[in-house]
Design a protein around this motif. Structure first.
Motif, mmCIF file in Angstrom:
data_model
loop_
_atom_site.group_PDB
_atom_site.id
_atom_site.type_symbol
_atom_site.label_atom_id
_atom_site.label_comp_id
_atom_site.label_asym_id
_atom_site.label_seq_id
_atom_site.Cartn_x
_atom_site.Cartn_y
_atom_site.Cartn_z
ATOM 1 N N TRP A 5 12.632 0.149 0.226
ATOM 2 C CA TRP A 5 12.440 -0.019 1.664
ATOM 3 C C TRP A 5 11.948 1.306 2.226
ATOM 4 O O TRP A 5 12.420 2.367 1.812
ATOM 5 C CB TRP A 5 13.750 -0.393 2.355
ATOM 6 N N THR A 6 11.039 1.235 3.196
ATOM 7 C CA THR A 6 10.436 2.496 3.622
ATOM 8 C C THR A 6 11.086 3.121 4.848
ATOM 9 O O THR A 6 10.774 4.230 5.202
ATOM 10 C CB THR A 6 8.936 2.318 3.909
ATOM 11 N N TRP A 7 11.944 2.378 5.510
ATOM 12 C CA TRP A 7 12.669 3.033 6.604
ATOM 13 C C TRP A 7 14.116 2.587 6.612
ATOM 14 O O TRP A 7 14.456 1.514 6.145
ATOM 15 C CB TRP A 7 12.007 2.797 7.966
ATOM 16 N N ARG A 8 14.956 3.464 7.138
ATOM 17 C CA ARG A 8 16.388 3.174 7.204
ATOM 18 C C ARG A 8 16.568 1.957 8.083
ATOM 19 O O ARG A 8 15.987 1.869 9.140
ATOM 20 C CB ARG A 8 17.064 4.372 7.873
ATOM 21 N N SER A 169 1.848 -7.968 0.167
ATOM 22 C CA SER A 169 1.792 -6.576 0.648
ATOM 23 C C SER A 169 2.997 -5.751 0.220
ATOM 24 O O SER A 169 3.067 -4.562 0.516
ATOM 25 C CB SER A 169 1.668 -6.564 2.175
ATOM 26 N N GLY A 170 3.952 -6.389 -0.451
ATOM 27 C CA GLY A 170 5.028 -5.605 -1.042
ATOM 28 C C GLY A 170 6.162 -5.273 -0.091
ATOM 29 O O GLY A 170 6.157 -5.653 1.078
ATOM 30 N N VAL A 171 7.113 -4.523 -0.619
ATOM 31 C CA VAL A 171 8.324 -4.227 0.148
ATOM 32 C C VAL A 171 7.987 -3.434 1.413
ATOM 33 O O VAL A 171 8.613 -3.607 2.457
ATOM 34 C CB VAL A 171 9.302 -3.442 -0.747
ATOM 35 N N LYS A 172 6.970 -2.611 1.308
ATOM 36 C CA LYS A 172 6.537 -1.842 2.468
ATOM 37 C C LYS A 172 6.081 -2.785 3.583
ATOM 38 O O LYS A 172 6.475 -2.651 4.736
ATOM 39 C CB LYS A 172 5.340 -0.993 2.032
ATOM 40 N N GLY A 173 5.272 -3.765 3.192
ATOM 41 C CA GLY A 173 4.767 -4.740 4.157
ATOM 42 C C GLY A 173 5.899 -5.581 4.735
ATOM 43 O O GLY A 173 5.969 -5.796 5.948
ATOM 44 N N LEU A 174 6.803 -6.011 3.855
ATOM 45 C CA LEU A 174 7.943 -6.815 4.322
ATOM 46 C C LEU A 174 8.703 -6.048 5.398
ATOM 47 O O LEU A 174 9.049 -6.583 6.449
ATOM 48 C CB LEU A 174 8.932 -7.083 3.179
ATOM 49 N N GLY A 175 8.941 -4.781 5.105
ATOM 50 C CA GLY A 175 9.702 -3.945 6.031
ATOM 51 C C GLY A 175 9.022 -3.848 7.386
ATOM 52 O O GLY A 175 9.685 -3.758 8.421
ATOM 53 N N ARG A 176 7.699 -3.871 7.368
ATOM 54 C CA ARG A 176 6.977 -3.782 8.636
ATOM 55 C C ARG A 176 7.044 -5.089 9.411
ATOM 56 O O ARG A 176 7.321 -5.108 10.593
ATOM 57 C CB ARG A 176 5.515 -3.456 8.371
ATOM 58 N N VAL A 177 6.781 -6.181 8.689
ATOM 59 C CA VAL A 177 6.713 -7.479 9.364
ATOM 60 C C VAL A 177 8.052 -7.858 9.999
ATOM 61 O O VAL A 177 8.100 -8.405 11.094
ATOM 62 C CB VAL A 177 6.260 -8.571 8.380
ATOM 63 N N VAL A 178 9.146 -7.547 9.312
ATOM 64 C CA VAL A 178 10.441 -7.965 9.858
ATOM 65 C C VAL A 178 10.801 -7.244 11.155
ATOM 66 O O VAL A 178 11.671 -7.706 11.888
ATOM 67 C CB VAL A 178 11.607 -7.809 8.845
ATOM 68 N N MET A 179 10.115 -6.145 11.420
ATOM 69 C CA MET A 179 10.371 -5.479 12.704
ATOM 70 C C MET A 179 10.007 -6.399 13.864
ATOM 71 O O MET A 179 10.508 -6.254 14.971
ATOM 72 C CB MET A 179 9.551 -4.185 12.813
ATOM 73 N N ILE A 180 9.103 -7.334 13.617
ATOM 74 C CA ILE A 180 8.745 -8.297 14.662
ATOM 75 C C ILE A 180 9.452 -9.629 14.447
ATOM 76 O O ILE A 180 10.043 -10.185 15.359
ATOM 77 C CB ILE A 180 7.222 -8.554 14.646
#
Ligand code: PHE
Length: 501
Positions: A5-8, A169-180
């Protein structure tokens, strides 16, 4: 190197995004409704506390401690346990095949909401126009049940494209999308709730939601439904939480995150129930009928009763229609890609394949199988598979997980791991839940339900559907789990990481 995961916070947001899904808005209200109304909240809460939270902690621990999706994590716990991981993943795969179809209904309705296309008769709209099943049944032309519902093809493709690209897009992408996709539906639900409870008649709907028929508590079916709903709603026993946790950095908190995920999910389900029932109260008020007559049974709640209510809204019906179906879509999307990710992660682990190729294979296969559910007979298949996977598949996997990890590995060791890293320490109650309470309840429920199932077979479904969509389906999953365990994988890539464990 395993992805991270790319952010806490990405992990817990993604976990909540997976848990909070169509199950909260589409399934929960009708499960409450068909199991004694408000009294159902008691078994539901008991199920969350005795099975949901402990199992969630267990899955988080398995993933983060053993750095693997369900099969690999299980294998690292003990090689002979690998099949349990595969069963979880396969049950998840079964769910994604039909879950994406419901997501497609949501998209189709989002489009329809722009013109309030269903008018005053959302029932006919759903069954005749969207699912296109009714005309076939009425004509007795069962052969046509195999044709596709033309109005779902495009939404189904669009839904899958979205799922596919996100997983790709991978775990990085997942982490981004879930912010929305995690916070947005929650905010929209709050808006819809305010709208719902300020409509005339809302109180009657809410009374109906919360009025309790306590005699139902003596009914084993009701308890089974509660445990089934908890597993489904918390995305447990499908390998998702294990896969997501496997992307955690070492030493990440377990219990705090498990509490947040479980309670956040329960809260959202409860609020979604308020949305659906308050609005149904309004429909009853407008039609001048008692609330129970205004309630469509089963899946109809979100796709019939609510749309009907929308067309009756005094102000801005189109706006509320659009909000409602954006909510449905964003609720479902992050759950859908979490399911896909669980399968993708498991295959990547086992065969050492790249993410992109795996995403293509898994999404492609699920898409093709899922066509069954957007066929004109799709609703019947969906009912069957949903029932079987949830009542038997998930409960069975949940049970096995408790048994093999709790007894075969040691609930106390797992608790030790949890307490090493977590802010909130867990006590012996954890061991007791995992080793005794949850398994005993699940065994009793499974047995009772099996007896029932044999006593009175499902009526009203063609026999071949019961066989293929029910037992046959379960049998295939069971066998496939063993086969996958026996196949020799190519884990070198990740095994070398084992030192990290
Ligand atoms: N938990 C999600 C929900 O409530 C559904 C889901 C089920 C997601 C199974 C993943 C797996 O809708």
């Amino acid at each position: 190197m395993r992805e991270r995961w790319t952010w806490r916070g990405a992990f817990v947001v993604a976990a909540i995004g997976s848990a909070v899904g169509l199950g909260n808005m589409w399934r929960f209200p009708y499960v409450v409704y068909s199991n004694g109304g408000g009294a159902f909240l008691i078994p539901y809460l008991v199920a969350i506390l005795t099975a949901g939270i402990p199992l969630m902690m267990l899955e988080f621990t398995l993933g983060s401690r053993f750095s693997g999706a369900a099969p690999l994590a299980m294998k690292r716990v003990k090689p002979s346990f690998e099949f349990v991981g595969w069963w979880a993943v396969l049950a998840g795969f079964a769910i994604i095949t039909y879950y994406a179809a419901i997501l497609a209904w949501g998209l189709r309705y989002l489009w329809g909401a722009l013109t309030l296309e269903w008018g005053a008769d959302a029932g006919t709209y759903l069954y005749d126009k969207v699912l296109q099943i009714m005309p076939v049944l009425e004509a007795g032309a069962y052969g046509s049940l195999f044709g596709l519902s033309t109005s779902l093809i495009i939404p189904f493709i669009l839904g899958w494209l979205a799922i596919f690209f996100i997983v790709f897009s991978g775990v990085k992408g997942l982490g981004r999308v879930v912010m929305i996709t995690m916070p947005l539906p929650f905010i929209l639900i709050l808006i819809l709730m305010v709208r719902g409870i300020t409509l005339p008649g809302a109180v009657d709907g809410l009374n109906f939601y919360l009025a309790s028929d306590f005699s139902q508590l003596a009914n084993a079916q009701v308890w089974l439904a509660a445990y089934g709903q908890v597993f489904f709603s918390l995305s447990l026993a499908m390998g998702i939480m294990i896969a997501y946790a496997s992307y955690l950095p070492k030493g990440a908190d377990i219990s705090n995150n498990a509490f947040m995920t479980s309670l956040g999910d329960a809260l959202t389900a409860f609020l979604a129930g308020i949305v659906v029932f308050s609005t149904t109260g309004y429909v009853a008020y407008r039609l001048g009928v008692p609330v129970n007559e205004a309630i469509a049974s089963g899946p109809g709640l979100a796709f019939v009763a609510y749309p009907e209510a929308i067309s009756m809204m005094p102000v801005a019906p189109v706006l509320f229609g659009v909000i409602f179906f954006i909510t449905i879509f964003t609720l479902g999307l992050d759950s859908a890609f979490s399911l896909t990710e669980s399968v993708v992660a498991a295959i990547m682990d086992k065969f050492s394949l790249g993410r992109k190729l795996t995403a293509v294979i898994v999404s492609g296969a699920a898409f093709l199988i899922g066509l069954v559910f957007i066929s004109r007979g799709g609703l019947l298949w969906l009912d069957q598979v949903d029932y079987f996977v949830n009542s038997f598949g998930l409960v069975l996997v949940g049970l096995l997980t408790c048994l093999v990890v709790g007894w075969g590995y040691g609930a106390d060791k797992i608790r030790g791991f949890i307490n090493e890293t977590s802010e909130i320490k867990v006590g012996v109650w954890f061991d007791i839940c995992i080793k005794f309470i949850t398994p005993i309840i699940l065994i009793v429920l499974l047995t009772l339900n099996l007896i029932d199932r044999f006593k009175e077979p499902y009526e009203g479904y063609p026999a071949f559907m019961q066989i293929f969509g029910g037992w046959g389906f379960i049998a295939v999953l069971i066998i496939l789990g063993f086969v996958l365990m026996k196949i020799k994988g190519r884990e070198s890539k990740y095994d070398s990481e084992e030192g990290e464990v």
